[in-house]
Design a protein around this motif. Structure first.
Motif, PDB file in Angstrom:
ATOM      1  N   ILE B 235       0.699  -1.477   0.088  1.00 21.27           N
ATOM      2  CA  ILE B 235       0.012   0.113  -0.010  1.00 21.27           C
ATOM      3  C   ILE B 235       1.133   1.124  -0.095  1.00 21.27           C
ATOM      4  N   SER B 236       2.154   1.293   0.456  1.00 18.18           N
ATOM      5  CA  SER B 236       3.009   2.582   0.579  1.00 18.18           C
ATOM      6  C   SER B 236       3.135   2.713  -0.657  1.00 18.18           C
ATOM      7  N   PHE B 237       3.642   2.177  -1.846  1.00 16.81           N
ATOM      8  CA  PHE B 237       4.163   2.042  -2.855  1.00 16.81           C
ATOM      9  C   PHE B 237       2.774   2.325  -3.657  1.00 16.81           C
ATOM     10  N   GLY B 238       1.304   2.799  -3.091  1.00 14.61           N
ATOM     11  CA  GLY B 238       0.282   2.873  -3.488  1.00 14.61           C
ATOM     12  C   GLY B 238      -0.003   1.871  -4.684  1.00 14.61           C
ATOM     13  N   LEU B 239      -0.157   0.870  -4.493  1.00  7.88           N
ATOM     14  CA  LEU B 239      -0.158  -0.641  -4.982  1.00  7.88           C
ATOM     15  C   LEU B 239      -1.854  -1.111  -3.983  1.00  7.88           C
ATOM     16  N   PRO B 240      -2.593  -1.719  -4.672  1.00  7.76           N
ATOM     17  CA  PRO B 240      -4.032  -2.044  -4.479  1.00  7.76           C
ATOM     18  C   PRO B 240      -4.011  -3.457  -3.844  1.00  7.76           C
ATOM     19  N   ALA B 241      -3.014  -4.255  -3.536  1.00 10.38           N
ATOM     20  CA  ALA B 241      -3.090  -5.804  -3.405  1.00 10.38           C
ATOM     21  C   ALA B 241      -3.475  -6.099  -2.229  1.00 10.38           C
ATOM     22  N   PRO B 242      -3.143  -5.653  -0.905  1.00 11.37           N
ATOM     23  CA  PRO B 242      -4.624  -6.133   0.219  1.00 11.37           C
ATOM     24  C   PRO B 242      -5.770  -5.387   0.730  1.00 11.37           C
ATOM     25  N   LEU B 243      -5.707  -4.198  -0.869  1.00 10.29           N
ATOM     26  CA  LEU B 243      -7.168  -4.520  -0.599  1.00 10.29           C
ATOM     27  C   LEU B 243      -8.114  -5.354  -0.970  1.00 10.29           C
ATOM     28  N   TRP B 244      -7.602  -5.822  -2.117  1.00  9.48           N
ATOM     29  CA  TRP B 244      -8.463  -7.099  -2.956  1.00  9.48           C
ATOM     30  C   TRP B 244      -9.382  -8.415  -1.340  1.00  9.48           C
ATOM     31  N   PRO B 245      -8.512  -8.912  -1.182  1.00  8.04           N
ATOM     32  CA  PRO B 245      -8.857  -9.942   0.332  1.00  8.04           C
ATOM     33  C   PRO B 245      -9.753  -8.887   1.238  1.00  8.04           C
ATOM     34  N   ALA B 246      -9.230  -7.697   0.972  1.00 12.66           N
ATOM     35  CA  ALA B 246      -9.946  -6.850   1.906  1.00 12.66           C
ATOM     36  C   ALA B 246     -11.259  -6.670   1.571  1.00 12.66           C
ATOM     37  N   PHE B 247     -11.921  -6.154   0.093  1.00 12.77           N
ATOM     38  CA  PHE B 247     -12.397  -5.629  -0.229  1.00 12.77           C
ATOM     39  C   PHE B 247     -13.167  -7.584  -0.369  1.00 12.77           C
ATOM     40  N   ALA B 248     -12.822  -8.608  -0.330  1.00 12.63           N
ATOM     41  CA  ALA B 248     -13.976  -9.475  -0.241  1.00 12.63           C
ATOM     42  C   ALA B 248     -14.304 -10.240   0.589  1.00 12.63           C
ATOM     43  N   ILE B 249     -13.864  -9.910   1.637  1.00 13.35           N
ATOM     44  CA  ILE B 249     -14.493 -10.033   2.977  1.00 13.35           C
ATOM     45  C   ILE B 249     -15.955  -8.984   3.716  1.00 13.35           C
ATOM     46  N   ALA B 250     -15.262  -7.554   2.592  1.00 10.60           N
ATOM     47  CA  ALA B 250     -16.092  -6.504   3.446  1.00 10.60           C
ATOM     48  C   ALA B 250     -17.751  -6.501   2.003  1.00 10.60           C
ATOM     49  N   ILE B 251     -17.452  -7.127   1.109  1.00  9.08           N
ATOM     50  CA  ILE B 251     -18.502  -8.304   0.050  1.00  9.08           C
ATOM     51  C   ILE B 251     -19.537  -8.860   0.860  1.00  9.08           C
ATOM     52  N   MET B 252     -18.643 -10.105   1.296  1.00  7.84           N
ATOM     53  CA  MET B 252     -18.718 -11.120   2.187  1.00  7.84           C
ATOM     54  C   MET B 252     -19.861 -10.586   3.052  1.00  7.84           C
ATOM     55  N   THR B 253     -19.342  -9.881   4.359  1.00  6.55           N
ATOM     56  CA  THR B 253     -20.399  -9.293   4.888  1.00  6.55           C
ATOM     57  C   THR B 253     -21.493  -8.718   5.057  1.00  6.55           C
ATOM     58  N   VAL B 254     -21.490  -7.781   4.032  1.00  8.67           N
ATOM     59  CA  VAL B 254     -22.896  -6.958   2.999  1.00  8.67           C
ATOM     60  C   VAL B 254     -23.632  -8.177   2.399  1.00  8.67           C
ATOM     61  N   GLY B 255     -23.178  -9.020   2.177  1.00 13.67           N
ATOM     62  CA  GLY B 255     -24.165  -9.661   1.506  1.00 13.67           C
ATOM     63  C   GLY B 255     -24.757 -10.210   2.954  1.00 13.67           C
ATOM     64  N   VAL B 256     -24.243 -11.239   3.633  1.00  8.41           N
ATOM     65  CA  VAL B 256     -25.025 -12.046   4.529  1.00  8.41           C
ATOM     66  C   VAL B 256     -25.524 -10.459   5.260  1.00  8.41           C
ATOM     67  N   ASN B 257     -25.698  -9.943   5.457  1.00 10.07           N
ATOM     68  CA  ASN B 257     -26.069  -8.414   6.633  1.00 10.07           C
ATOM     69  C   ASN B 257     -27.401  -8.237   5.584  1.00 10.07           C
ATOM     70  N   LEU B 258     -26.941  -8.503   4.472  1.00 16.44           N
ATOM     71  CA  LEU B 258     -28.456  -8.031   3.518  1.00 16.44           C
ATOM     72  C   LEU B 258     -30.003  -9.213   3.826  1.00 16.44           C
ATOM     73  N   VAL B 259     -28.963 -10.827   3.689  1.00 12.15           N
ATOM     74  CA  VAL B 259     -29.727 -11.862   4.241  1.00 12.15           C
ATOM     75  C   VAL B 259     -30.444 -11.431   5.220  1.00 12.15           C
ATOM     76  N   VAL B 260     -29.863 -11.460   6.335  1.00 12.76           N
ATOM     77  CA  VAL B 260     -30.465 -11.846   8.011  1.00 12.76           C
ATOM     78  C   VAL B 260     -31.329 -10.047   8.207  1.00 12.76           C
ATOM     79  N   ASP B 261     -30.621  -9.154   7.746  1.00 14.38           N
ATOM     80  CA  ASP B 261     -31.684  -7.855   7.766  1.00 14.38           C
ATOM     81  C   ASP B 261     -32.989  -8.435   6.817  1.00 14.38           C
ATOM     82  N   TRP B 262     -32.862  -8.988   5.888  1.00 15.46           N
ATOM     83  CA  TRP B 262     -34.787  -9.797   5.225  1.00 15.46           C
ATOM     84  C   TRP B 262     -35.194 -10.742   6.465  1.00 15.46           C
TER      85      TRP B 262
END
Lengths: 315, 277
Positions: B235-262
Motif C-alpha cells: 500500500i505504501s507504493f500505492g498498489l492496491p494489493a491488500p485491498l482485494w482480499p479486504a474488499f472480498a471480506i467486506a462484500i461477503m459480510t454485506v451480502g450476509v447482512n442483507l439476507v439477515v436484514d430480510w
C-alpha cells in the motif's frame, strides 16, 4: 441513589476480580503450561522440571494467582519472558499512547455521531437521514483494516496529507502527536460512529410517539425544538450506555488499528506477546484491556443512574 | 420466486446472489482457480494483466487464485466455528432454561464473567497458550462466541419453558434432552436463524481479524485476513494489493447482512438486537 451507585461500583470491582481469575485460570487450567509451551515438544521431563522451578511453576496455582494478582494491582507485572525486561516499564508509555489514541478518537466520534444522530432524527426519512443510514451500515459491515487501508491509500499515499505509519516518540510535541495519530484516530472514529449514530437516532425517534411529544407539537413548537428540548433528555440514558459500550469497543478496536499503523500502544505489545508466546506480557495486557472494558461499562451504568430521574430518586 | 413461502426483497436477492457466488467459488476452488494456491508464478506485486487478472502478491503468487482458495478457507473456518458455537450455545442455553435454578445460575454467572472480557482479548490470551492451529482457532472462537448464543437461546427458551405443552411433556415423564429437542427447539428456531447470520458475520470478521494479526490461519494456506497482512506493505507504493482480499471480506459480510436484514423483517424480533462485540 448513592446506595445504587455504590452497589454498582462494588459489582464492577467484583467483576474485575472474577475477570482476573478467569484470565489467570484460562492460561493455567488448559493442558500444558508455559514451560512446555516455551521449550516445545522436544523437552525432556528433567529440563521441564528445572524450568518450571525457575519460573516458580512448581507451586500450587492459587498461591501463584494471589501473588500475581496483588503484584499486578500494585503495577508489578513481572518480567517479560522473551527479553527479560520489566513489563511495567514497557507497558506504561504504551498505555499512555493507547489512551491518547482512544481519547483522541472518542473526542471526535462521540460529539460527531450523537450530533449526526440527532440531525438524522430531525430529518427522519429525508435525504440526510438516508445517507447517514447507508454510510453507517457500510462502516459496520467492513473489517477495520479495510477502512484503514482505504484511508492510507488515499490520504497518505495518493495525496500525502498524513503519514501512513504512526510512529510516536517520547519527545514529540502534542500537536505533532495529533498529526501523526490522525489516520488511526479517523479509522477508529469511523468504526465506532455507526452504532452510536443509529442508536441515538432510534432512541430519539422511539420517544417521538409519546403523548407529551404530541402535546409539544400541538403547542406549535418546531420539530427541532421538540427533539432537542423534549425528546433528547429522555433519550439520554440509552444514548449514554451505547456511547460507553462503543468506547469499550474502541479499546478493543485499538488492537488491530495499532498493528495496521505500527502505533506503539498496548495492543501491539499484546499481539507481539501472543506471537512470541510471552505469557506474563499477555496476562498483563489482557488485564489492562479487560480492566478498561469493565471500568467503562461500570461508568456507563453509573451515568445511566445519574441521568434517569426515576433511578436517581428511588421511592 | 419464493423462499420458504416468503418473497425476498431486491436487497435480499443481492445478498443471496453474493453468498451463492462465494459459496460456489469456495466449493469448486480447485477447478475455478487458474493457478495453484502456493505456486510462485511471477514477480512480486505484478500489476494486473491478462494472465494474472488481479496481479500477483508479495511472493509472486497469483492474487485471483489466492482469493479463490482463500474463500474456501476463510468462509469454511467461519462457518464451522459458527455451527459449533450454535450447538454449544443452544444446548447450554436451553439447559439453563429447562434444568432449574442451580444450573441456570452457574451457567449464567460464568457467561457474565466471560462477557466482561472483550472477545478479542480473551481469544488472544488463549491462543498465546495454544498457538494457532486451525482446530484450536475454531474451538477457541466457538467457545467464546457461544456465550453470545447462550444469552439469546436462554432468553428465548425461558419464554417457552412456561408453556403448557412443556409442562405436559414433563408430566408425561420426558427427560431433559427430549424436552429441549422436541418442545423447545422447534419453537425457538425462527429467532435463532437470523442470529446465525449475525454470528456468522461476526465470526467471519473475527477470523479475518485474527489472521490479519498473524494469529489466525497460518501460511501457506490462503485466507483473506492473512492475505491483507502479507500484502500490507504494497500500500505504501500505492498498489492496491491488500485491498482485494479486504474488499472480498467486506462484500461477503454485506451480502450476509442483507439476507439477515430480510429474515429479520419477516419475523421481526422484539428488540433490534444486533451482533455484540
Amino acid at each position: 441513589m448513592f446506595r445504587t451507585i455504590a452497589i454498582r461500583i462494588v459489582l464492577g470491582l467484583l467483576t474485575l476480580f472474577a475477570v482476573s481469575v478467569l484470565i489467570f485460570v484460562s492460561t493455567e487450567i488448559l493442558p500444558g503450561d508455559v514451560a512446555s509451551a516455551v521449550l516445545g515438544q522436544g523437552a525432556t521431563p528433567e529440563t521441564l522440571a528445572v524450568f518450571r522451578a525457575e519460573l516458580g511453576l512448581d507451586r500450587p496455582a492459587y498461591t501463584r494467582y494471589f501473588e500475581w494478582f496483588f503484584k499486578a494491582i500494585q503495577g508489578d507485572f513481572g518480567v517479560a519472558m522473551t527479553n527479560k525486561r520489566v513489563i511495567i516499564e514497557t507497558l506504561e508509555p504504551r498505555f499512555l499512547n493507547t489512551m491518547f489514541l482512544a481519547g483522541y478518537a472518542a473526542l471526535i466520534a462521540v460529539p460527531l455521531s450523537v450530533g449526526l444522530g440527532i440531525v438524522a432524527a430531525i430529518n427522519e426519512g429525508k435525504a440526510v437521514d438516508k445517507v447517514a443510514n447507508v454510510l453507517s451500515l457500510m462502516t459496520i459491515s467492513v473489517p477495520e483494516f479495510f477502512i484503514a487501508y482505504i484511508l492510507i491509500l488515499f490520504l497518505a499515499v495518493q495525496y500525502d496529507i498524513f503519514p501512513s505509519l504512526s510512529t510516536v516518540f517520547a519527545d514529540m510535541s502534542f500537536t505533532e502527536r495529533l498529526y501523526v495519530a490522525a489516520l488511526p484516530a479517523a479509522t477508529l472514529t469511523m468504526l465506532v460512529m455507526a452504532h452510536m449514530l443509529r442508536m441515538t437516532r432510534t432512541s430519539v425517534l422511539s420517544i417521538m410517539s409519546q403523548p407529551y411529544i404530541e402535546m409539544a407539537f400541538l403547542k406549535g413548537l418546531s420539530r427541532s425544538h421538540v427533539i432537542l428540548r423534549h425528546a433528547l433528555p429522555n433519550a439520554a440514558a440509552p444514548i449514554i450506555s451505547v456511547v460507553a459500550l462503543n468506547l469499550a469497543y474502541l479499546i478493543v478496536g485499538v488492537v488491530v488499528i495499532e498493528v495496521v499503523f505500527v502505533y506503539p500502544g498496548v495492543g501491539q505489545y499484546m499481539v507481539d506477546g501472543v506471537s512470541k508466546r510471552d505469557l506474563p506480557v499477555v496476562q498483563a495486557c489482557g488485564l489492562i484491556f479487560a480492566g478498561a472494558f469493565v471500568g467503562l461499562n461500570t461508568i456507563a451504568d453509573v451515568l445511566a443512574i445519574l441521568v434517569n430521574p426515576r433511578l436517581r430518586n428511588p421511592r | 420466486m419464493r423462499i420458504f413461502g416468503y418473497k425476498p426483497s431486491l436487497s435480499a436477492w443481492i445478498g443471496i446472489l453474493i453468498i451463492a457466488i462465494f459459496l460456489i467459488i469456495a466449493i469448486f476452488a480447485d477447478w475455478i482457480a487458474p493457478f495453484p494456491e502456493e505456486e510462485t508464478v511471477s514477480a512480486t506485486w505484478d500489476s494486473p494483466s491478462a494472465d494474472y487478472l488481479l496481479g500477483t502478491d508479495n511472493i509472486g503468487r497469483d492474487m485471483l487464485s489466492r482469493l479463490i482458495f482463500g474463500a474456501r478457507m476463510t468462509i469454511g473456518v467461519a462457518l464451522v466455528t459458527t455451527i459449533l458455537s450454535f450447538i454449544l450455545g443452544t444446548v447450554t442455553g436451553f439447559l439453563a432454561a429447562v434444568g432449574g435454578q442451580v444450573i441456570d445460575q452457574a451457567l449464567s454467572r460464568l457467561v457474565d464473567v466471560m462477557l466482561s472480557i472483550p472477545l478479542l482479548i480473551f481469544a488472544l490470551i488463549i491462543l498465546s497458550m495454544f498457538g494457532s492451529s486451525i482446530p484450536t482457532l475454531i474451538i477457541t472462537i466457538a467457545v467464546l462466541d457461544s456465550t453470545r448464543v447462550f444469552r439469546l437461546s436462554r432468553a428465548v427458551a425461558m419464554n417457552l419453558v412456561v408453556m403448557e405443552y412443556v409442562e405436559v411433556a414433563r408430566l408425561r415423564g420426558e427427560g431433559l434432552w427430549w424436552v429441549m429437542r422436541r418442545e423447545i427447539l422447534p419453537n425457538a428456531l425462527p429467532p435463532m436463524i437470523s442470529e446465525f447470520g449475525l454470528r456468522f458475520c461476526f465470526n467471519f470478521l473475527f477470523v479475518a481479524g485474527l489472521s490479519f494479526l498473524g494469529l489466525g490461519i497460518q501460511p501457506p494456506f490462503a485466507d483473506w485476513g492473512g492475505m491483507v497482512r502479507d500484502n500490507a506493505k504494497a500500500i505504501s507504493f500505492g498498489l492496491p494489493a491488500p485491498l482485494w482480499p479486504a474488499f472480498a471480506i467486506a462484500i461477503m459480510t454485506v451480502g450476509v447482512n442483507l439476507v439477515v436484514d430480510w429474515i429479520l423483517s419477516i419475523n421481526s424480533r422484539p428488540s433490534g438486537a444486533s451482533a455484540e462485540m
